[in-house]
Design a protein around this motif. Structure first.
Motif, PDB file in Angstrom:
ATOM      1  N   ILE A 213      10.773  -2.152   7.623  1.00  0.00           N
ATOM      2  CA  ILE A 213       9.770  -2.859   8.554  1.00  0.00           C
ATOM      3  C   ILE A 213      10.183  -4.216   8.812  1.00  0.00           C
ATOM      4  CG2 ILE A 213       7.917  -1.293   7.847  1.00  0.00           C
ATOM      5  CD1 ILE A 213       6.892  -3.456   5.957  1.00  0.00           C
ATOM      6  N   SER A 214       9.213  -4.724   9.811  1.00  0.00           N
ATOM      7  CA  SER A 214       9.909  -6.263  10.303  1.00  0.00           C
ATOM      8  C   SER A 214       9.275  -7.200   9.301  1.00  0.00           C
ATOM      9  CB  SER A 214       9.392  -6.603  11.492  1.00  0.00           C
ATOM     10  OG  SER A 214       7.850  -6.455  11.566  1.00  0.00           O
ATOM     11  N   PRO A 215       9.924  -8.422   9.021  1.00  0.00           N
ATOM     12  CA  PRO A 215       9.424  -9.351   8.343  1.00  0.00           C
ATOM     13  C   PRO A 215       7.857  -9.683   8.521  1.00  0.00           C
ATOM     14  CG  PRO A 215      11.517  -9.974   8.880  1.00  0.00           C
ATOM     15  CD  PRO A 215      11.191  -8.888   9.570  1.00  0.00           C
ATOM     16  N   ARG A 216       7.470  -9.670   9.871  1.00  0.00           N
ATOM     17  CA  ARG A 216       6.084  -9.944  10.408  1.00  0.00           C
ATOM     18  C   ARG A 216       5.082  -9.037   9.812  1.00  0.00           C
ATOM     19  NH1 ARG A 216       2.453  -8.990  14.917  1.00  0.00           N
ATOM     20  NH2 ARG A 216       3.996  -7.257  15.587  1.00  0.00           N
ATOM     21  N   ILE A 217       5.584  -7.533   9.869  1.00  0.00           N
ATOM     22  CA  ILE A 217       4.731  -6.752   9.381  1.00  0.00           C
ATOM     23  C   ILE A 217       4.481  -6.645   7.833  1.00  0.00           C
ATOM     24  CG2 ILE A 217       4.282  -4.248   9.048  1.00  0.00           C
ATOM     25  CD1 ILE A 217       3.766  -5.419  12.057  1.00  0.00           C
ATOM     26  N   GLN A 218       5.732  -7.035   7.062  1.00  0.00           N
ATOM     27  CA  GLN A 218       5.687  -7.046   5.549  1.00  0.00           C
ATOM     28  C   GLN A 218       4.626  -8.225   5.111  1.00  0.00           C
ATOM     29  OE1 GLN A 218       7.757  -4.918   3.282  1.00  0.00           O
ATOM     30  NE2 GLN A 218       5.984  -5.838   2.213  1.00  0.00           N
ATOM     31  N   GLN A 219       4.759  -9.277   5.928  1.00  0.00           N
ATOM     32  CA  GLN A 219       4.070 -10.458   5.483  1.00  0.00           C
ATOM     33  C   GLN A 219       2.467 -10.132   5.875  1.00  0.00           C
ATOM     34  OE1 GLN A 219       5.195 -13.677   4.227  1.00  0.00           O
ATOM     35  NE2 GLN A 219       2.904 -13.442   3.655  1.00  0.00           N
ATOM     36  N   TRP A 220       2.035  -9.388   6.931  1.00  0.00           N
ATOM     37  CA  TRP A 220       0.688  -9.318   7.079  1.00  0.00           C
ATOM     38  C   TRP A 220       0.183  -8.402   6.005  1.00  0.00           C
ATOM     39  CZ3 TRP A 220      -1.024  -3.938   8.407  1.00  0.00           C
ATOM     40  CH2 TRP A 220      -2.281  -4.148   8.737  1.00  0.00           C
ATOM     41  N   PHE A 221       1.096  -7.156   5.530  1.00  0.00           N
ATOM     42  CA  PHE A 221       0.652  -6.196   4.693  1.00  0.00           C
ATOM     43  C   PHE A 221       0.459  -7.135   3.264  1.00  0.00           C
ATOM     44  CE2 PHE A 221       1.782  -2.921   1.376  1.00  0.00           C
ATOM     45  CZ  PHE A 221       0.683  -2.068   1.440  1.00  0.00           C
ATOM     46  N   ASP A 222       1.510  -7.925   2.778  1.00  0.00           N
ATOM     47  CA  ASP A 222       1.523  -8.710   1.835  1.00  0.00           C
ATOM     48  C   ASP A 222       0.424  -9.648   1.667  1.00  0.00           C
ATOM     49  OD1 ASP A 222       3.650  -7.727   0.930  1.00  0.00           O
ATOM     50  OD2 ASP A 222       5.037  -9.130   1.371  1.00  0.00           O
ATOM     51  N   ASP A 223      -0.271 -10.168   2.740  1.00  0.00           N
ATOM     52  CA  ASP A 223      -1.491 -11.161   2.819  1.00  0.00           C
ATOM     53  C   ASP A 223      -2.850 -10.203   2.699  1.00  0.00           C
ATOM     54  OD1 ASP A 223       0.139 -13.243   3.244  1.00  0.00           O
ATOM     55  OD2 ASP A 223      -0.023 -13.079   5.697  1.00  0.00           O
ATOM     56  N   HIS A 224      -2.666  -8.867   2.699  1.00  0.00           N
ATOM     57  CA  HIS A 224      -4.026  -8.269   2.539  1.00  0.00           C
ATOM     58  C   HIS A 224      -4.146  -7.131   1.614  1.00  0.00           C
ATOM     59  CE1 HIS A 224      -3.892  -9.601   7.016  1.00  0.00           C
ATOM     60  NE2 HIS A 224      -5.290  -9.713   6.587  1.00  0.00           N
ATOM     61  N   LYS A 225      -2.890  -6.898   1.040  1.00  0.00           N
ATOM     62  CA  LYS A 225      -2.893  -5.663   0.265  1.00  0.00           C
ATOM     63  C   LYS A 225      -3.599  -5.678  -1.163  1.00  0.00           C
ATOM     64  CE  LYS A 225       1.624  -6.599  -1.813  1.00  0.00           C
ATOM     65  NZ  LYS A 225       2.972  -5.756  -2.203  1.00  0.00           N
ATOM     66  N   ASN A 226      -3.845  -6.914  -1.649  1.00  0.00           N
ATOM     67  CA  ASN A 226      -4.499  -7.260  -2.980  1.00  0.00           C
ATOM     68  C   ASN A 226      -6.142  -7.553  -2.930  1.00  0.00           C
ATOM     69  OD1 ASN A 226      -2.022  -7.084  -4.313  1.00  0.00           O
ATOM     70  ND2 ASN A 226      -1.475  -9.310  -4.019  1.00  0.00           N
ATOM     71  N   GLN A 227      -6.631  -7.312  -1.707  1.00  0.00           N
ATOM     72  CA  GLN A 227      -8.032  -7.638  -1.465  1.00  0.00           C
ATOM     73  C   GLN A 227      -8.482  -6.366  -0.909  1.00  0.00           C
ATOM     74  OE1 GLN A 227      -8.529 -10.196   2.139  1.00  0.00           O
ATOM     75  NE2 GLN A 227      -6.483 -10.577   1.835  1.00  0.00           N
ATOM     76  N   GLU A 228      -9.986  -6.112  -0.568  1.00  0.00           N
ATOM     77  CA  GLU A 228     -10.543  -4.961   0.024  1.00  0.00           C
ATOM     78  C   GLU A 228     -10.134  -5.254   1.606  1.00  0.00           C
ATOM     79  OE1 GLU A 228     -14.629  -3.948  -1.003  1.00  0.00           O
ATOM     80  OE2 GLU A 228     -14.349  -4.250  -3.105  1.00  0.00           O
ATOM     81  N   PHE A 229      -9.640  -4.309   2.064  1.00  0.00           N
ATOM     82  CA  PHE A 229      -9.099  -4.539   3.696  1.00  0.00           C
ATOM     83  C   PHE A 229      -8.915  -3.027   4.312  1.00  0.00           C
ATOM     84  CE2 PHE A 229      -5.658  -5.022   6.462  1.00  0.00           C
ATOM     85  CZ  PHE A 229      -6.255  -6.062   7.466  1.00  0.00           C
ATOM     86  N   THR A 230      -9.260  -3.107   5.659  1.00  0.00           N
ATOM     87  CA  THR A 230      -8.772  -2.193   6.601  1.00  0.00           C
ATOM     88  C   THR A 230      -8.398  -2.692   7.651  1.00  0.00           C
ATOM     89  OG1 THR A 230     -11.051  -1.404   7.225  1.00  0.00           O
ATOM     90  CG2 THR A 230     -10.082  -0.032   5.378  1.00  0.00           C
ATOM     91  N   GLY A 231      -7.339  -2.526   8.310  1.00  0.00           N
ATOM     92  CA  GLY A 231      -6.979  -2.909   9.644  1.00  0.00           C
ATOM     93  C   GLY A 231      -5.592  -2.658   9.968  1.00  0.00           C
ATOM     94  N   SER A 232      -5.484  -2.822  11.092  1.00  0.00           N
ATOM     95  CA  SER A 232      -4.126  -2.388  12.015  1.00  0.00           C
ATOM     96  C   SER A 232      -3.466  -3.473  12.880  1.00  0.00           C
ATOM     97  CB  SER A 232      -4.463  -1.317  12.853  1.00  0.00           C
ATOM     98  OG  SER A 232      -5.506  -1.616  13.919  1.00  0.00           O
ATOM     99  N   ILE A 233      -2.037  -3.388  13.197  1.00  0.00           N
ATOM    100  CA  ILE A 233      -1.350  -4.439  13.817  1.00  0.00           C
ATOM    101  C   ILE A 233      -0.268  -3.778  14.675  1.00  0.00           C
ATOM    102  CG2 ILE A 233       0.119  -4.771  11.787  1.00  0.00           C
ATOM    103  CD1 ILE A 233       0.254  -7.750  12.453  1.00  0.00           C
ATOM    104  N   TRP A 234       0.018  -4.193  15.726  1.00  0.00           N
ATOM    105  CA  TRP A 234       1.176  -3.518  16.652  1.00  0.00           C
ATOM    106  C   TRP A 234       2.479  -4.345  16.130  1.00  0.00           C
ATOM    107  CZ3 TRP A 234      -0.151  -2.191  22.370  1.00  0.00           C
ATOM    108  CH2 TRP A 234      -1.223  -1.608  22.458  1.00  0.00           C
TER     109      TRP A 234
END
Length: 222
Positions: A126-147
């Motif tokens: 996956i792209s670094p942008r997607i990896q960073q987005w996921f890393d920023d949210h995976k340790n908290q309660e979260f649902t979301g999407s990104i293009w």
């Protein structure tokens, strides 16, 4: 914020690439008009919706075009974007210059999806942008999407948990008339069962095909 003036916008391409609509639009196919592009927000049922992953841009299936512009005190927006968010189907007859609206009666369609995380041992690409987005949210309660260029990524995370008895899994993705639903199943500790007492952060990341429909999440019960 200053208005940005676009001086040579060909009105004849509006229906073909963006299905832009407003009352009284009756210019000849090749008439050029002066428009101003001013940022606006789209609110539906009290919730803000985005035209695409790019600010103030709408993806029409081939290109990114302005999400809105103003001409003679009238604001023009993509008819397809608004109509499909409201549950209507848009048709365009280019030969006869006819735009048609009708209720969407499509049956639910199940989508295939790729599970990026947790992986089966292979390193996900996956792209670094997607990896960073996921890393920023995976340790908290979260649902979301990104293009992204290759699809839409959807993440579900449950936040910090005290043991390994908690989990989360995407069990299906369903396309409906005006949205795409990501179906999520939660796993909780079974009563009386022993679990390793270690801090965990249950989360998952999937990829689905690109769409201009809203991505929503539903919790599936047993």
């Amino acid at each position: 914020m200053k208005k940005r003036i676009v001086t040579t916008f060909a009105a004849g391409i509006l229906a073909g690439i963006g299905l832009m609509s407003a009352a009284g639009f009756s210019y000849a196919a090749l008439t050029k008009i002066d428009v101003s592009v001013k940022p606006i927000s789209f609110m539906m049922d009290g919730k803000e919706v985005q035209p695409s992953d790019r600010e103030q841009q709408y993806f029409n299936g081939k290109n990114y075009v302005p999400a809105s512009f103003i001409h003679q005190n009238t604001t023009y927006v993509p008819l397809r974007f608004i109509s499909e968010k409201l549950g209507y189907q848009v048709g365009y007859d280019a030969k006869n210059g006819i735009i048609s609206l009708g209720e969407q009666n499509m049956t639910e369609k199940e989508w295939t999806f790729d599970v990026i995380y947790p992986s089966d041992g292979a390193q996900p690409v996956i792209s670094p942008r997607i990896q960073q987005w996921f890393d920023d949210h995976k340790n908290q309660e979260f649902t979301g999407s990104i293009w992204d260029e290759d699809g839409i990524y959807a993440a579900v995370a449950r936040g910090q948990k005290p043991n390994g008895g908690y989990g989360v899994e995407v069990v299906g993705v369903t396309e409906r008339a005006n949205k795409v639903v990501v179906k999520v199943k939660y796993k909780d500790p079974e009563p009386g069962k022993m679990y390793t007492q270690v801090i965990t952060h249950p989360s998952t990341l999937i990829k689905v095909p690109r769409t201009d429909k809203e991505i929503r999440f539903e919790i599936v019960k047993e």
